[in-house]
Design an enzyme around this catalytic site. Structure first.
Site, mmCIF file in Angstrom:
data_model
loop_
_atom_site.group_PDB
_atom_site.id
_atom_site.type_symbol
_atom_site.label_atom_id
_atom_site.label_comp_id
_atom_site.label_asym_id
_atom_site.label_seq_id
_atom_site.Cartn_x
_atom_site.Cartn_y
_atom_site.Cartn_z
ATOM 1 N N GLY A 1 4.474 -11.925 -1.623
ATOM 2 C CA GLY A 1 5.454 -11.879 -0.872
ATOM 3 C C GLY A 1 5.224 -12.489 0.527
ATOM 4 O O GLY A 1 5.657 -11.850 1.453
ATOM 5 N N HIS B 1 -0.526 -38.741 -5.963
ATOM 6 C CA HIS B 1 -1.174 -38.771 -4.359
ATOM 7 C C HIS B 1 -1.291 -37.619 -3.698
ATOM 8 O O HIS B 1 -2.460 -37.150 -3.463
ATOM 9 C CB HIS B 1 -0.466 -39.662 -3.621
ATOM 10 N N GLN C 1 1.719 -6.280 -2.257
ATOM 11 C CA GLN C 1 3.039 -6.459 -1.568
ATOM 12 C C GLN C 1 3.060 -5.894 -0.197
ATOM 13 O O GLN C 1 1.964 -5.581 0.302
ATOM 14 C CB GLN C 1 4.325 -6.054 -2.383
ATOM 15 N N ASP D 1 -1.713 -21.707 -4.711
ATOM 16 C CA ASP D 1 -0.730 -22.651 -5.615
ATOM 17 C C ASP D 1 0.551 -22.901 -4.770
ATOM 18 O O ASP D 1 1.066 -22.288 -3.956
ATOM 19 C CB ASP D 1 -0.269 -21.920 -6.820
ATOM 20 N N ASP E 1 1.826 -16.880 -13.799
ATOM 21 C CA ASP E 1 2.900 -16.035 -13.006
ATOM 22 C C ASP E 1 3.465 -15.047 -13.954
ATOM 23 O O ASP E 1 3.463 -15.269 -15.022
ATOM 24 C CB ASP E 1 3.888 -16.552 -12.009
ATOM 25 N N GLY F 1 6.601 -14.332 -13.982
ATOM 26 C CA GLY F 1 7.889 -14.239 -14.106
ATOM 27 C C GLY F 1 8.965 -13.557 -13.128
ATOM 28 O O GLY F 1 10.288 -13.698 -13.102
ATOM 29 N N GLY F 2 8.312 -12.495 -12.434
ATOM 30 C CA GLY F 2 9.180 -11.617 -11.624
ATOM 31 C C GLY F 2 9.661 -12.441 -10.418
ATOM 32 O O GLY F 2 10.785 -12.085 -10.397
ATOM 33 N N TYR F 3 9.130 -13.232 -9.771
ATOM 34 C CA TYR F 3 9.697 -14.056 -8.859
ATOM 35 C C TYR F 3 10.923 -14.771 -9.278
ATOM 36 O O TYR F 3 11.940 -14.752 -8.616
ATOM 37 C CB TYR F 3 8.599 -15.099 -8.376
#
Lengths: 376, 376
Positions: free
Chosen positions: A221, A340, A194, A271, A92, A94-96
């Site tokens: 988003g 699992h 977005q 993800d 990713d 890193g923005g989030y």
């Protein structure tokens, strides 16, 4: 990167395809386990490959940049060499993470100034340096630096946020296209749609993102607190616009039901931290439904965790034993439950793939969404 | 249980032997990983068997009695069935744990009344019910209920404590010999020599314990804070008295050097939480010496954790990666370090075995004690 669209379901928008990277192939639809700090929490690399059989994993740029840091990663020859995962990796941007550091970050047009959660040190992320950082981490698929618009957001904020994401995307692509991979294999950049839960913005964003003509596209988003129906509606709207011959990645999604509905909307990649995070708290996703293993009900249930799912941990260990481990806060409990849950998530997307190919995806999906979300 | 003494070193008192139980053979000298609550912390059963190749593991009666509890263990058919470990298991008697609950336990001739550390509930351990409890847990080797005399202890206290341990042993053997295993396989009872660091008491205790003529004997109350030289002296004195044709188990020992010196004194079995506990704090025992993986020195050391040792975790993962995981408090760090340290401990006792058979144990031991305890 190459994407081959192999089959489209006639009754839904579900697709089957194959992504080829220099670290191997990814059969879609796919779920990507999250390896925040260069490790999928509580899972050995061998288990990830041989038991879970993940095609691709994620890394988080924010975390990896802070620790172990770019020097160490570059010295190792990139994240694959550092953590021993030789299949594809996606990072990713890193923005989030930096946007989430409320109080410890300042946003301006240039980028984001933030303080490390580890030692309080100051850092700057810009669209340009985030490309360079992901070049150094060495992921096969790298993400544009965007703002994951928080939910709820009013239309005005959502629009401004989206427009900045689009301006930043231009800077990302210019930087990305004028640089090269550091370790001899190809990297590709995915831009991110977005627009919050506003149809007009989602449409505008999807069109803008599509116009960049990158090798794959992401939808960001969503799964940030909005009703599931809104998530499905936005996803459905966006996948009508994004090009069909490129993979679509719905970021941060989600529950087993979310994933099946996302596949029905034409999404290829997912993800989420859910399978590993919930595992550590004793929530298991199984072929029969959801289990809270801490419940007294499982105290003396000596049956395997999930006989139908198969695999070492799910058939070797009993529910009663796993309950004991989780209640006793034994590390092995987190290990078993994590392997699992990830085995289940990969099983789920592979089942979906087979049912799309077999032509009965819609019926199967409608049964499974109900079955998988029931609490046992 | 059967013990075959196969070889004795002519230069030291080191021995090579083989214990046969209904759950398989144990080649001695052996190190037994500690699985307190029915799990060797952070290690999968498959790793314990295939990577570490442990012949036998420990369980703790105090912990297992409280959680998961005897009902669940009996319903499962014993601990082997409950945790899936089908090789031999030894359980301690719980004495060490309940005596350590200072303030939350009362000792009298009958036994110990104590409060659970989990929920404060009241319980009683007596020599008799501890035999019954271990019958129900189902270990292959069960330990007598003793007091592990704390260090330092004055001669008077050490003597009284030892005499009570002897009186309790009589009650243990009577109870044990008048009951049977619950799951169709044999169990055997090991008595424990006490006597603190007093030669007269150790001699008296060893003679008393030997007179019970059980199938194996243990040496307790050492590695509790006394100088290593005292531990070796007491061990040496006791093994001169304990019968040669039965295995000797030195409880709670110890560092790699302690184990090698213990073997030289004629000890056959060891257990210690050190390899797993220290692993979780980033201390690694390697074929080259001791590593504190948190040290800056390892930050960019991309060499395997221990190439000479071999095995998956020790050769697949680098020192730099493990350092990153331990510093980031990632669960995988504890997992890798635990499997590594236990692999090393089992390698160590197997190397000792080979050198005893080859006739060069003393020279090898003297070199290794220095090498293994140096800090890299």
């Amino acid at each position: 990167m190459k994407f081959e669209l192999q089959h489209t379901d006639p009754q839904t928008k579900a697709r089957v395809g194959e992504i080829t990277t220099d670290h191997g192939k990814i059969q879609t639809p796919i779920f990507m386990p999250v390896g925040t700090a260069g490790t999928v929490k509580a899972v050995q690399q061998r288990e990830l490959k041989e038991d879970i059989n993940a095609d691709i994993i994620l890394g988080n740029t924010y975390h990896l940049y802070l620790r172990p840091g770019l020097d160490t990663l570059e010295k190792a020859g990139g994240l694959h060499k550092f953590n021993g995962w030789d299949r594809p990796i996606l990072t990713d941007s890193g923005g989030y993470q930096v946007f989430s550091l409320s109080g410890n970050r300042k946003i301006n047009e240039e980028g984001v100034i933030f303080k490390s959660h580890i030692d309080g040190s100051k850092h700057v992320f810009t669209p340009e340096n985030i490309m360079d950082i992901q070049r150094t981490i060495g992921a096969d698929i790298i993400m544009a630096f965007d703002e994951c618009t928080p939910y709820p957001a009013d239309h005005r904020y959502a629009k401004e946020s989206m427009e900045r994401t689009h301006r930043w995307l231009k800077r990302c692509t210019e930087q990305f296209d004028s640089t090269e991979g550091k370790y001899g294999y190809s990297q590709t950049l995915f831009p991110i749609v977005q627009g919050s839960t506003y149809k007009d913005l989602r449409k505008q964003s999807a069109e803008t993102i599509a116009s960049f003509e990158r090798e794959g596209n992401a939808i960001g988003g969503l799964s940030v607190g909005e009703p599931a129906e809104d998530m499905y509606e936005m996803t459905d709207l966006v996948t009508d616009i994004l090009p069909k011959d490129k993979p679509r990645y719905l970021m941060g999604v989600g529950t087993p039901a979310n994933i099946l509905e996302g596949i029905a909307c034409g999404v290829d990649m997912f993800d989420c931290v859910m399978p590993t995070r919930q595992a550590r708290h004793g929530q298991l996703f199984t072929t029969q439904g959801i289990i809270n293993i801490k419940n007294k009900r499982w105290e003396q249930d000596l049956s395997p965790i999930d006989a139908e799912l198969g695999g070492y941990v799910s058939t070797f260990y009993s529910k009663a034993y796993l309950r004991h481990l989780i209640r006793s806060q034994e590390l092995l409990g987190a290990q078993i439950a994590s392997v699992h849950n990830l085995t289940f998530y990969l099983w789920l997307v592979r089942q979906a793939r087979e049912h799309i190919l077999a032509g009965d995806f819609r019926e199967w999906k409608n049964i499974m969404v109900k079955k998988l979300m029931q609490r046992l």
